[in-house]
Design an enzyme around this catalytic site. Structure first.
Site, PDB file in Angstrom:
ATOM      1  N   LYS A   1       0.828  -1.215   0.000  1.00 27.18           N
ATOM      2  CA  LYS A   1       0.000   0.000   0.000  1.00 27.18           C
ATOM      3  C   LYS A   1       0.859   1.261   0.000  1.00 27.18           C
ATOM      4  O   LYS A   1       0.590   2.197  -0.743  1.00 27.18           O
ATOM      5  CB  LYS A   1      -0.921   0.030   1.231  1.00 27.18           C
ATOM      6  CG  LYS A   1      -2.070  -0.959   1.132  1.00 27.18           C
ATOM      7  CD  LYS A   1      -2.882  -0.930   2.400  1.00 27.18           C
ATOM      8  CE  LYS A   1      -2.040  -1.431   3.515  1.00 27.18           C
ATOM      9  NZ  LYS A   1      -2.407  -1.645   4.788  1.00 27.18           N
TER      10      LYS A   1
ATOM     11  N   ARG B   1     -10.274   0.715   9.567  1.00 26.00           N
ATOM     12  CA  ARG B   1      -9.764  -0.644   9.650  1.00 26.00           C
ATOM     13  C   ARG B   1     -10.739  -1.585  10.331  1.00 26.00           C
ATOM     14  O   ARG B   1     -10.446  -2.757  10.521  1.00 26.00           O
ATOM     15  CB  ARG B   1      -8.467  -0.638  10.434  1.00 26.00           C
ATOM     16  CG  ARG B   1      -7.317  -1.231   9.635  1.00 26.00           C
ATOM     17  CD  ARG B   1      -6.038  -0.796  10.270  1.00 26.00           C
ATOM     18  NE  ARG B   1      -4.968  -1.684   9.972  1.00 26.00           N
ATOM     19  CZ  ARG B   1      -3.726  -1.240   9.713  1.00 26.00           C
ATOM     20  NH1 ARG B   1      -3.451   0.037   9.681  1.00 26.00           N
ATOM     21  NH2 ARG B   1      -2.771  -2.087   9.491  1.00 26.00           N
TER      22      ARG B   1
ATOM     23  N   ARG C   1      11.378  -6.554   5.762  1.00 25.23           N
ATOM     24  CA  ARG C   1      11.315  -5.080   5.667  1.00 25.23           C
ATOM     25  C   ARG C   1      12.309  -4.408   6.622  1.00 25.23           C
ATOM     26  O   ARG C   1      12.396  -4.754   7.782  1.00 25.23           O
ATOM     27  CB  ARG C   1       9.885  -4.635   5.976  1.00 25.23           C
ATOM     28  CG  ARG C   1       9.688  -3.143   5.859  1.00 25.23           C
ATOM     29  CD  ARG C   1       8.251  -2.791   5.677  1.00 25.23           C
ATOM     30  NE  ARG C   1       7.417  -3.086   6.830  1.00 25.23           N
ATOM     31  CZ  ARG C   1       6.100  -2.877   6.855  1.00 25.23           C
ATOM     32  NH1 ARG C   1       5.489  -2.372   5.796  1.00 25.23           N
ATOM     33  NH2 ARG C   1       5.395  -3.168   7.930  1.00 25.23           N
TER      34      ARG C   1
ATOM     35  N   ARG D   1      11.275  -2.756  12.050  1.00 25.39           N
ATOM     36  CA  ARG D   1      10.230  -2.235  12.935  1.00 25.39           C
ATOM     37  C   ARG D   1       9.924  -3.264  14.009  1.00 25.39           C
ATOM     38  O   ARG D   1       9.873  -4.459  13.724  1.00 25.39           O
ATOM     39  CB  ARG D   1       8.957  -1.986  12.105  1.00 25.39           C
ATOM     40  CG  ARG D   1       8.816  -0.555  11.626  1.00 25.39           C
ATOM     41  CD  ARG D   1       7.721  -0.403  10.612  1.00 25.39           C
ATOM     42  NE  ARG D   1       6.408  -0.905  11.035  1.00 25.39           N
ATOM     43  CZ  ARG D   1       5.314  -0.772  10.301  1.00 25.39           C
ATOM     44  NH1 ARG D   1       5.368  -0.141   9.133  1.00 25.39           N
ATOM     45  NH2 ARG D   1       4.159  -1.244  10.698  1.00 25.39           N
TER      46      ARG D   1
ATOM     47  N   ARG E   1      -0.739  -9.235  14.348  1.00 26.89           N
ATOM     48  CA  ARG E   1      -1.316  -8.235  13.434  1.00 26.89           C
ATOM     49  C   ARG E   1      -2.197  -8.897  12.374  1.00 26.89           C
ATOM     50  O   ARG E   1      -3.233  -8.362  11.990  1.00 26.89           O
ATOM     51  CB  ARG E   1      -0.195  -7.431  12.768  1.00 26.89           C
ATOM     52  CG  ARG E   1       0.496  -6.491  13.740  1.00 26.89           C
ATOM     53  CD  ARG E   1       1.799  -6.003  13.180  1.00 26.89           C
ATOM     54  NE  ARG E   1       1.621  -5.099  12.055  1.00 26.89           N
ATOM     55  CZ  ARG E   1       2.604  -4.808  11.193  1.00 26.89           C
ATOM     56  NH1 ARG E   1       3.785  -5.352  11.309  1.00 26.89           N
ATOM     57  NH2 ARG E   1       2.371  -3.966  10.211  1.00 26.89           N
TER      58      ARG E   1
HETATM   59  P1  AMP Z   1       0.466  -0.419   9.867  1.00 25.60           P
HETATM   60  O1  AMP Z   1       1.757   0.312   9.740  1.00 25.60           O
HETATM   61  O2  AMP Z   1      -0.596   0.148   8.979  1.00 25.60           O
HETATM   62  O3  AMP Z   1       0.595  -1.905   9.731  1.00 25.60           O
HETATM   63  O4  AMP Z   1      -0.074  -0.147  11.372  1.00 25.60           O
HETATM   64  C1  AMP Z   1       0.730  -0.444  12.480  1.00 25.60           C
HETATM   65  C2  AMP Z   1      -0.098  -0.477  13.757  1.00 25.60           C
HETATM   66  O5  AMP Z   1      -0.731   0.795  13.974  1.00 25.60           O
HETATM   67  C3  AMP Z   1      -1.242  -1.478  13.806  1.00 25.60           C
HETATM   68  O6  AMP Z   1      -0.812  -2.773  14.158  1.00 25.60           O
HETATM   69  C4  AMP Z   1      -2.140  -0.864  14.895  1.00 25.60           C
HETATM   70  O7  AMP Z   1      -1.630  -1.086  16.201  1.00 25.60           O
HETATM   71  C5  AMP Z   1      -2.016   0.634  14.598  1.00 25.60           C
HETATM   72  N1  AMP Z   1      -3.073   1.078  13.667  1.00 25.60           N
HETATM   73  C6  AMP Z   1      -2.941   1.285  12.333  1.00 25.60           C
HETATM   74  N2  AMP Z   1      -4.114   1.682  11.778  1.00 25.60           N
HETATM   75  C7  AMP Z   1      -5.008   1.739  12.805  1.00 25.60           C
HETATM   76  C8  AMP Z   1      -6.392   2.084  12.915  1.00 25.60           C
HETATM   77  N3  AMP Z   1      -7.140   2.431  11.841  1.00 25.60           N
HETATM   78  N4  AMP Z   1      -6.968   2.049  14.132  1.00 25.60           N
HETATM   79  C9  AMP Z   1      -6.266   1.694  15.223  1.00 25.60           C
HETATM   80  N5  AMP Z   1      -4.969   1.354  15.192  1.00 25.60           N
HETATM   81  C10 AMP Z   1      -4.335   1.354  14.010  1.00 25.60           C
END
Ligand code: AMP
Length: 216
Positions: free
Chosen positions: A13, A86, A125, A158, A169
């Site tokens: 993405k 989400r 990554r 990360r 996740r």
């Molecule tokens: P990502 O980098 O998009 O994989 O997001 C990393 C982390 O951020 C996720 O595992 C969640 O803990 C938090 N996160 C991302 N998007 C959301 C959302 N829409 N609502 C709540 N927590 C989020």
């Protein structure tokens, strides 16, 4: 025009969003990154992101996010939302809130990849601490060494890309995010794209979707 990018972790993405932003001058909102910034001063956010691997509770971030995005809508920006909504509750909230602002979600682009590709991509990554560039050790182009970026900066993984966290996740994704797809289908705003192809091929498909959405 407002577009939501959806897909499992590692579906590309971020890479695709950058290409779309350059081509169509969209305002790119990346929820994960927004929350990683917040986590620097808010230990609760850090815990959800890096220990629990779960969605951060809405009330922790909603006010700050709303303030930022409302400003962008009022300035007539076209938004590209990555990582929000989400789950169904976040979608309903966003829908009502956009309605009040006289706007809506025009399209949801779902970039789909199989779970084994998610795991392979996330575990490879790495981010450069100096220039911020994101590499993947498992796909070309690879960095000069697994520890060093081309700028000389150190590459780090990360915390939430470690194997245990990836599992958590993915569970969260299946439980909360997948049910959204049916809803988007019903509302006729969903377009699915195969994310297990070369970056440029996917980018071409996405550009067509955005162009069509803009002209609708
Ligand atoms: P990502 O980098 O998009 O994989 O997001 C990393 C982390 O951020 C996720 O595992 C969640 O803990 C938090 N996160 C991302 N998007 C959301 C959302 N829409 N609502 C709540 N927590 C989020």
């Amino acid at each position: 025009m407002n577009i939501v990018l959806l897909g499992p972790q590692g579906s590309g993405k971020g890479t695709q969003a950058k290409l779309l932003v350059d081509k169509f001058s969209l305002y790119y909102f990346e929820m994960g990154k927004f929350l990683r910034e917040l986590a620097k001063t808010n230990p609760l956010v850090y815990e959800y992101q890096n220990k629990k691997g779960q969605l951060v509770p809405d009330d922790v971030f909603f006010f700050a996010m709303k303030k930022l995005l409302e400003g962008k809508v009022k300035e007539n920006n076209d938004l590209l939302l990555d990582g929000f909504p989400r789950n169904i509750r976040q979608y309903e909230t966003l829908k009502n809130w956009f309605e009040q602002l006289g706007t809506k979600i025009n399209k949801v682009i779902f970039i789909n990849i199989p779970e084994e590709i998610t795991i392979e991509r996330l575990s490879g990554r790495r981010t450069c601490v100096k220039c911020g560039k994101i590499w993947n050790l498992n796909t070309t182009p690879t960095p000069p060494t697994p520890e060093k970026c081309e700028c000389g900066g150190e590459l780090v993984q990360r915390d939430d890309d470690k194997p245990e966290q990836i599992k958590l996740r993915l569970n969260e994704y299946h439980k909360n995010t997948e049910p959204l797809l049916d809803l988007f289908k019903k509302e006729n705003i969903l377009v699915e794209v195969d994310g297990n192809r070369p970056i440029n091929t996917i980018a071409k498909d996405l550009q067509e979707v955005v162009e069509k959405t803009r002209n609708d």
